[in-house]
Design an enzyme around this catalytic site. Structure first.
Site, PDB file in Angstrom:
ATOM      1  N   GLY A  99      21.441  -5.031 -55.825  1.00 39.29           N
ATOM      2  CA  GLY A  99      20.655  -6.018 -56.547  1.00 39.29           C
ATOM      3  C   GLY A  99      19.530  -5.325 -57.320  1.00 39.29           C
ATOM      4  N   SER A 166      24.265   1.319 -55.635  1.00 40.97           N
ATOM      5  CA  SER A 166      23.594   0.678 -56.755  1.00 40.97           C
ATOM      6  C   SER A 166      22.083   0.643 -56.469  1.00 40.97           C
ATOM      7  CB  SER A 166      24.192  -0.714 -56.997  1.00 40.97           C
ATOM      8  OG  SER A 166      23.774  -1.252 -58.217  1.00 40.97           O
ATOM      9  N   TRP A 167      21.446  -0.527 -56.498  1.00 42.60           N
ATOM     10  CA  TRP A 167      20.042  -0.595 -56.090  1.00 42.60           C
ATOM     11  C   TRP A 167      19.873  -0.057 -54.675  1.00 42.60           C
ATOM     12  CZ3 TRP A 167      15.035  -0.698 -56.387  1.00 42.60           C
ATOM     13  CH2 TRP A 167      14.289  -1.144 -55.293  1.00 42.60           C
ATOM     14  N   ASP A 322      31.879   3.471 -64.371  1.00 44.37           N
ATOM     15  CA  ASP A 322      30.823   2.552 -63.938  1.00 44.37           C
ATOM     16  C   ASP A 322      29.982   2.180 -65.164  1.00 44.37           C
ATOM     17  OD1 ASP A 322      28.543   1.326 -62.852  1.00 44.37           O
ATOM     18  OD2 ASP A 322      28.531   2.625 -61.087  1.00 44.37           O
ATOM     19  N   HIS A 350      32.020   0.167 -60.951  1.00 52.11           N
ATOM     20  CA  HIS A 350      30.788   0.168 -60.176  1.00 52.11           C
ATOM     21  C   HIS A 350      30.947  -0.284 -58.728  1.00 52.11           C
ATOM     22  CE1 HIS A 350      26.475  -0.101 -59.492  1.00 52.11           C
ATOM     23  NE2 HIS A 350      26.583  -1.376 -59.156  1.00 52.11           N
TER      24      HIS A 350
END
Length: 374
Positions: A99, A166-167, A322, A350
Site C-alpha cells: 500500500g 512493494s510498500w 513490474d 508486480h
C-alpha cells in the site's frame, strides 16, 4: 490467469533460469559449488510460458488458520489488528503488507513453512481491521516502525525475520535500518524506495505509456488545470469534506493500481478497486504517504543507510515487467547491497501472487529456514 488470455501463449516458449526447489532432492540439475561457497543449483530449461503462469502450478504452502489474534493499542488514536499462525514455538517472521493501506489477507501466511515459522501478520494503521479505518492522523513511516517494535515486544519475540513487498519492502528497509539487531533475515519484493522518479513514473504519466486504457479514467477525474501533479490533485479530493468525493477519488486511485499490478490483468484483483471500504483506506493512506514523500528526510535515505543492514542475510525478488515499482529501484538496491541475493523473475509484473514471484519468495523463506536450522 484468465484462460481467455492464455490461448496465444500456449505454443510460445522461453528459456528460464531458476533455482531448483528444496524438495527436488540432493542431486538436482546443474549443481555447482565454487570453492569456499555453499552449493547453488541452477538449471536452464525451455518451458512454455503458459505453464509458468498456470495457477495450478502451486508454489506456496497450504493455507493455515491463526492460532491467536488480537488488537494492540499503539497510540491514543490507533489500534492495530494482529494474528499468529504456524508453529507457536517456531522462528518468528513478520509480514509487512503493501500500500500503504492495503491490509493483510489469509494468503499472506502461505509464503512461510508453517511447521518451522511462527508467522505474524498485522494490519498497519488505518488499514484492514485496524482502527480507526482510513485514518491519516498519527500515520507516518516512523509511527509504523515504532508499531512493529511494539508488536514484537508485546508478543515476546526477541528477533524475527522481516518480509515485505512493494510498500512493505520500503517499511522493511526502514524498520531494519532502525532496528538491525532485531532482524534475522530480510525478504523483499517489488522494491519501492519512495523516490521522486518512482512517483513520477507511476502517478505522473510514465506508466500510462504501457496502460493508457487504465490511465485515462485516473487522469480524467482531475480537471486539466490541475494535472501538473496528480498526487496533489488526488490528495485534495481524498481529504475532501464530501464523503462522496472521497470515495470516487479513492476508487479511481485504487483501480489504476489494481489494473497495473500484474503482467496479465487479474479480474479478482481489479474487483478490489470497486470496493468502497478497501479503496478508501488504500487510496487515502497511500496518497497521504506519497504527498509527504514517505516522511523520509531525503530522496535517497533508504539507499544511503544500507550499511546498517549489510550483515543481514537478504533476498531481493523483482518482476522484470513490474509497472508499479519498475526494476530500476531493485537494481539500485542490488548495486548498493550486492551481498543480498537478487532474483529477477523474467515473466512477471508486480504482484506477489504471480507464480514465478511466489516461487522465489517461498524459496527465500525456505533458504532462511535452512540457515537457521544449522
Amino acid at each position: 490467469m484468465d484462460q481467455r488470455h492464455m490461448g496465444f501463449l500456449t505454443r510460445e516458449f522461453v528459456t528460464v533460469v531458476f533455482s531448483v526447489p528444496p524438495f527436488a532432492g540432493e542431486g538436482g540439475l546443474g549443481c555447482v559449488q565454487a570453492k569456499g561457497t555453499r552449493r547453488r543449483c541452477r538449471a536452464s530449461l525451455s518451458v512454455p510460458i503458459a505453464a509458468q503462469m498456470d495457477p495450478s502450478s502451486e508454489p506456496l504452502y497450504a493455507q493455515v488458520e491463526p492460532y491467536d489474534s488480537g488488537f494492540l493499542k499503539v497510540s491514543d488514536v490507533h489500534t492495530i489488528y494482529y494474528e499468529q499462525s504456524g508453529n507457536p514455538q517456531g522462528h518468528a517472521a513478520v509480514f509487512l503488507h503493501g500500500g500503504p493501506g492495503a491490509g493483510t489477507s489469509p494468503g499472506n501466511r502461505r509464503f512461510f513453512d508453517p511447521q518451522f515459522y511462527r508467522i505474524v501478520l498485522f494490519d498497519q494503521r488505518g488499514a484492514g481491521r485496524s482502527t480507526p479505518h482510513a485514518c491519516l492522523e498519527q500515520n507516518t513511516t516512523w509511527d509504523l516502525v515504532a508499531d512493529i517494535e511494539k508488536l514484537r515486544e508485546h508478543l515476546g519475540i526477541p528477533e524475527w525475520q522481516v518480509f515485505g513487498g512493494s510498500w512493505g519492502s520500503t517499511l522493511a528497509l526502514a524498520y531494519s535500518q532502525e532496528h538491525p539487531d532485531k532482524v534475522t533475515g530480510l525478504v523483499l519484493r517489488g522494491i519501492f524506495l519512495l523516490r521522486k522518479k518512482e512517483f513520477d513514473w507511476f502517478y505522473e504519466g510514465g506508466a500510462a505509456a504501457i496502460f493508457p486504457d487504465a490511465w485515462e479514467p485516473f487522469r480524467d477525474f482531475i480537471p486539466e488545470d490541475e494535472r501538473n501533479c496528480f498526487v496533489d490533485a488526488y490528495n485534495k479530493r481524498l481529504t475532501s469534506s464530501d464523503p462522496i468525493v472521497q470515495v470516487e477519488a479513492a476508487k479511481r486511485w485504487t483501480m489504476w493500481e489494481m489494473m497495473t499490478a500484474q503482467l496479465i490483468q487479474n479480474n479478482d484483483n481489479i474487483k478490489r478497486g470497486e470496493d468502497d471500504e478497501f479503496s478508501l483506506a488504500f487510496a487515502r493512506i497511500e496518497n497521504h504517504y506519497f504527498v509527504n514523500k514517505g516522511f523520509l528526510p531525503s530522496d535517497s535515505f533508504l539507499l544511503d543507510n544500507v550499511d546498517k543492514i549489510r550483515h543481514i542475510k537478504g533476498f531481493i525478488v523483482q518482476g522484470r515487467y513490474d509497472v508499479c515499482c519498475p526494476m530500476m529501484s531493485a537494481w539500485d538496491l542490488h548495486k548498493a547491497w550486492p551481498e543480498a541475493e537478487f532474483k529477477v523473475v523474467a515473466d512477471a509484473g508486480h504482484s506477489a501472487n504471480e507464480v514465478g514471484i511466489a516461487a522465489e519468495l517461498r524459496s527465500a523463506t525456505d533458504k532462511l529456514r535452512d540457515l537457521l536450522r544449522k
